[in-house]
Design a protein around this motif. Structure first.
Motif, PDB file in Angstrom:
ATOM      1  N   LYS A   1       0.841  -1.198   0.000  1.00  0.00           N
ATOM      2  CA  LYS A   1       0.000   0.000   0.000  1.00  0.00           C
ATOM      3  C   LYS A   1       0.877   1.250   0.000  1.00  0.00           C
ATOM      4  O   LYS A   1       0.646   2.208  -0.755  1.00  0.00           O
ATOM      5  N   PHE A   2       1.922   1.220   0.837  1.00  0.00           N
ATOM      6  CA  PHE A   2       2.846   2.358   0.942  1.00  0.00           C
ATOM      7  C   PHE A   2       3.493   2.653  -0.415  1.00  0.00           C
ATOM      8  O   PHE A   2       3.555   3.797  -0.852  1.00  0.00           O
ATOM      9  N   MET A   3       3.958   1.596  -1.097  1.00  0.00           N
ATOM     10  CA  MET A   3       4.628   1.765  -2.393  1.00  0.00           C
ATOM     11  C   MET A   3       3.650   2.295  -3.452  1.00  0.00           C
ATOM     12  O   MET A   3       3.998   3.155  -4.244  1.00  0.00           O
TER      13      MET A   3
ATOM     14  N   GLU B   1       5.782  12.765  -5.868  1.00  0.00           N
ATOM     15  CA  GLU B   1       6.804  13.300  -4.962  1.00  0.00           C
ATOM     16  C   GLU B   1       6.496  12.862  -3.529  1.00  0.00           C
ATOM     17  O   GLU B   1       5.381  13.032  -3.049  1.00  0.00           O
ATOM     18  N   MET B   2       7.504  12.312  -2.843  1.00  0.00           N
ATOM     19  CA  MET B   2       7.318  11.871  -1.466  1.00  0.00           C
ATOM     20  C   MET B   2       7.600  13.019  -0.498  1.00  0.00           C
ATOM     21  O   MET B   2       8.454  13.850  -0.757  1.00  0.00           O
ATOM     22  N   THR B   3       6.912  12.979   0.641  1.00  0.00           N
ATOM     23  CA  THR B   3       7.190  13.970   1.690  1.00  0.00           C
ATOM     24  C   THR B   3       8.425  13.511   2.469  1.00  0.00           C
ATOM     25  O   THR B   3       8.890  12.382   2.303  1.00  0.00           O
ATOM     26  N   ALA B   4       8.931  14.383   3.363  1.00  0.00           N
ATOM     27  CA  ALA B   4      10.116  14.050   4.165  1.00  0.00           C
ATOM     28  C   ALA B   4       9.862  12.811   5.021  1.00  0.00           C
ATOM     29  O   ALA B   4      10.731  11.944   5.158  1.00  0.00           O
ATOM     30  N   GLU B   5       8.626  12.707   5.617  1.00  0.00           N
ATOM     31  CA  GLU B   5       8.274  11.550   6.447  1.00  0.00           C
ATOM     32  C   GLU B   5       8.319  10.267   5.621  1.00  0.00           C
ATOM     33  O   GLU B   5       8.856   9.254   6.047  1.00  0.00           O
TER      34      GLU B   5
ATOM     35  N   ARG C   1       9.916   9.689   2.835  1.00  0.00           N
ATOM     36  CA  ARG C   1      11.290   9.346   2.423  1.00  0.00           C
ATOM     37  C   ARG C   1      12.014   8.596   3.535  1.00  0.00           C
ATOM     38  O   ARG C   1      12.671   7.593   3.305  1.00  0.00           O
ATOM     39  N   SER C   2      11.888   9.092   4.773  1.00  0.00           N
ATOM     40  CA  SER C   2      12.519   8.448   5.930  1.00  0.00           C
ATOM     41  C   SER C   2      11.938   7.050   6.131  1.00  0.00           C
ATOM     42  O   SER C   2      12.653   6.096   6.419  1.00  0.00           O
ATOM     43  N   GLN C   3      10.595   6.958   5.966  1.00  0.00           N
ATOM     44  CA  GLN C   3       9.910   5.674   6.125  1.00  0.00           C
ATOM     45  C   GLN C   3      10.431   4.668   5.105  1.00  0.00           C
ATOM     46  O   GLN C   3      10.648   3.486   5.418  1.00  0.00           O
ATOM     47  N   PHE C   4      10.675   5.149   3.878  1.00  0.00           N
ATOM     48  CA  PHE C   4      11.172   4.286   2.798  1.00  0.00           C
ATOM     49  C   PHE C   4      12.569   3.760   3.132  1.00  0.00           C
ATOM     50  O   PHE C   4      12.885   2.604   2.900  1.00  0.00           O
TER      51      PHE C   4
END
Length: 574
Positions: free
Chosen positions: A461-463, A471-475, A477-480
């Motif tokens: 789901k996340f992917m 575009e991913m947010t900062a949160e 990106r860190s989660q990834f």
């Protein structure tokens, strides 16, 4: 250690005074010509531990003809370049030639160097096999010493088949030295295949960090994952301004951090797999020469590289395993010097933090940054997002331009030489066919994908959501970044749960089950006759010739009783 004068002179010139524990243990054994299986923590001087006995052997026993006598296998190009430079420095006062054969550098110049038959060849497995199959005059039948450096890393990826192929092509009558930072089952398998009665050397635990390393951790609150970039920016602009290595989990994040820190006015370089070999070497050179203060890198730089004067290592996210953590923080506090590591730890990474604290010999510190400083840097980064996007767009356009130029050059070459002449050029061959390589890679990728994503709906789901947004947010990106580390850790755990392969039993382990009775060794007839002391044998040798022998020799037949007359003759007549 009974080293010859040219080597002692080189050691003095390099500024070494005392050997490290691994060098004390390995050099005398290496000089005796025995196989070595050595396991030692990172930054303990393994390169000199194998280079010195090898050079001593080459000086003591000069070569008869132009042949390559020593092969050193390394997992990465950067480590190969480092080993090559150290070996050259140690051999500066003797006429021993060295050659480097790694990917990313010019093939033709390497082939020319190999034709000259250097004494020592330092290579990565892929490029070495390429030369073996495509350079007719080059072979490994005259190799006297084979050295496998960072063997655990070489078995991590697709190198296993290549390693087996190289070992098969080497001379059987050779000395082999295997060096590894961790002793996994795969390394034990390789040792049992390639070593003969090795001397096992274990110097301090490979899960120990350097003794003079100060470990610090910054806690990331559950809903503040997006603060990671701001925290790192604050640390690098306010506290740790030079000789810093910043490790990220992915190449994409490393590149983004490189752009962000550059826009903040810092002197930054990057080192990861998306760069060409010349770019990677240039980044390393600039960092060593202090032209740049910060080097942003992925785990490609976490192994074996000895960069002098690294004061601080920062982990953007915690690495996959404790082993990887030890290797990352091992870039600082090397060879008895002091150093510092700062790691950002989120809620999902607390388990690893507990393990590190448990294993730590010195107290572990917590570092706290004021919230207003973090918010200030977060605002700065948000304002710079447009500039970051513009830089990425420019780079994408530049890549397209380069691809177009490469296609134009290929077309020009075809026109000049003519298609027939180009077709006549021999294709470079490989020990596996393209289909076999493709199958192997697909099987491994599918297996890893299956292991990582089986039943993990949250990740899928996340992917999906990330792809939809663009575009991913900062949160996110860190989660990834954390997600990538978790996927690797899961794959590793799954691999460890699998049934172990049957392999040669190490010498230390006693054989299980009832001990089999050994059959007595059959003696030769001569030994048997000489050592037989039974009554029958003694009687045979005392009695003289047998009936058959008497018959053959024509001797009169001797009655069994000799001259003794039976009692019946002397019986009283009635």
């Amino acid at each position: 250690m009974n080293l010859s004068r040219p080597l002692l002179k080189a050691i003095t010139a390099m500024g070494f005074k005392q050997p490290t524990p691994i060098q004390k243990a390995c050099i005398p054994v290496g000089l005796l010509g025995k196989d070595i299986c050595a396991c030692a923590a990172t930054g303990t001087g393994k390169t000199a531990a194998f280079a010195l006995p090898v050079l001593e052997r080459l000086i003591y026993k000069p070569r008869q003809g132009p042949v390559t006598r020593v092969l050193v296998l390394v997992p990465t190009r950067e480590l190969g370049i480092q080993v090559h430079s150290v070996t050259k420095q140690l051999a500066q006062f003797c006429n021993i030639t060295t050659c480097l054969a790694v990917g990313g550098l010019d093939v033709k110049s390497q082939e020319a160097a190999l034709r000259a038959a250097p004494d020592i060849l330092i290579a990565t497995p892929g490029r070495l096999i390429d030369h073996l199959h495509n350079c007719p005059s080059f072979h490994l039948s005259s190799i006297e010493v084979l050295i496998l450096d960072e063997a655990d890393r070489m078995l991590d990826e697709y190198f296993e088949e290549q390693m087996k192929e190289i070992i098969r092509m080497c001379s059987h009558h050779r000395q082999t030295m295997l060096f590894s930072a961790t002793m996994t089952d795969e390394v034990k398998d390789l040792a049992s295949v390639s070593l003969k009665n090795p001397v096992r050397v274990f110097v301090n635990s490979n899960t120990d960090v350097a003794p003079f390393l100060r470990q610090e951790f910054i806690r990331i609150r559950p809903n503040r994952e997006g603060d990671r970039e701001a925290i790192v920016a604050a640390l690098l602009t306010r506290t740790f301004t030079d000789h810093v290595m910043l490790f990220t989990q992915t190449k994409k994040q490393a590149h983004r951090m490189h752009i962000l820190l550059g826009l903040l006015g810092l002197q930054v370089g990057e080192l990861h797999g998306n760069l060409s070999q010349t770019q990677r070497l240039e980044a390393l050179r600039r960092f060593k020469d202090e032209q740049i203060d910060i080097l942003v890198a992925t785990d490609v730089a976490a192994r074996g590289l000895d960069i002098e004067g690294v004061k601080t290592v920062i982990n953007f996210t915690m690495p996959n395993t404790i082993k990887h953590y030890v290797h990352r923080v091992g870039r600082t506090a090397r060879a008895g010097r002091a150093g510092r590591s700062v790691s950002l730890v989120g809620e999902e990474e607390r388990k690893m933090l507990k393990e590190i604290v448990k294993a730590a010999k010195a107290p572990v510190k917590a570092r706290i940054l004021p919230q207003d400083v973090i918010l200030k840097f977060r605002d700065k980064i948000e304002k710079m997002e447009k500039d970051v996007y513009a830089v990425l767009q420019l780079e994408a356009e530049e890549r397209e331009m380069q691809q177009s130029e490469a296609q134009i050059n290929t077309a020009k070459r075809l026109l000049e030489k003519g298609k027939e002449a180009v077709d006549k050029e021999p294709e470079r061959s490989w020990f596996q066919t393209k289909e076999e390589r493709k199958k192997e890679k697909i099987a491994k990728a599918l297996q890893e994908f299956d292991l990582a994503l089986r039943g993990k709906k949250r990740r899928k789901k996340f992917m999906k959501d990330a792809k939809k947004k663009g575009e991913m947010t900062a949160e996110e990106r860190s989660q990834f970044e954390i997600l990538k580390a978790q996927m690797f850790a899961e794959r590793l755990a799954k691999r460890n749960r699998r049934a172990k392969r049957a392999r040669a039993m190490p010498e230390e382990e006693p054989a299980r089950g009832p001990a089999k009775k050994q059959k007595p060794k059959k003696k030769s007839v001569f030994d048997e006759e000489l050592t037989n002391t039974s009554k029958k044998a003694l009687k045979q040798y005392r009695a003289g010739p047998s009936f058959e022998e008497r018959k053959q020799l024509g001797l009169p037949h001797q009655r069994r009783g000799g001259n003794f007359k039976s009692k019946s003759r002397y019986k009283r007549k009635k």
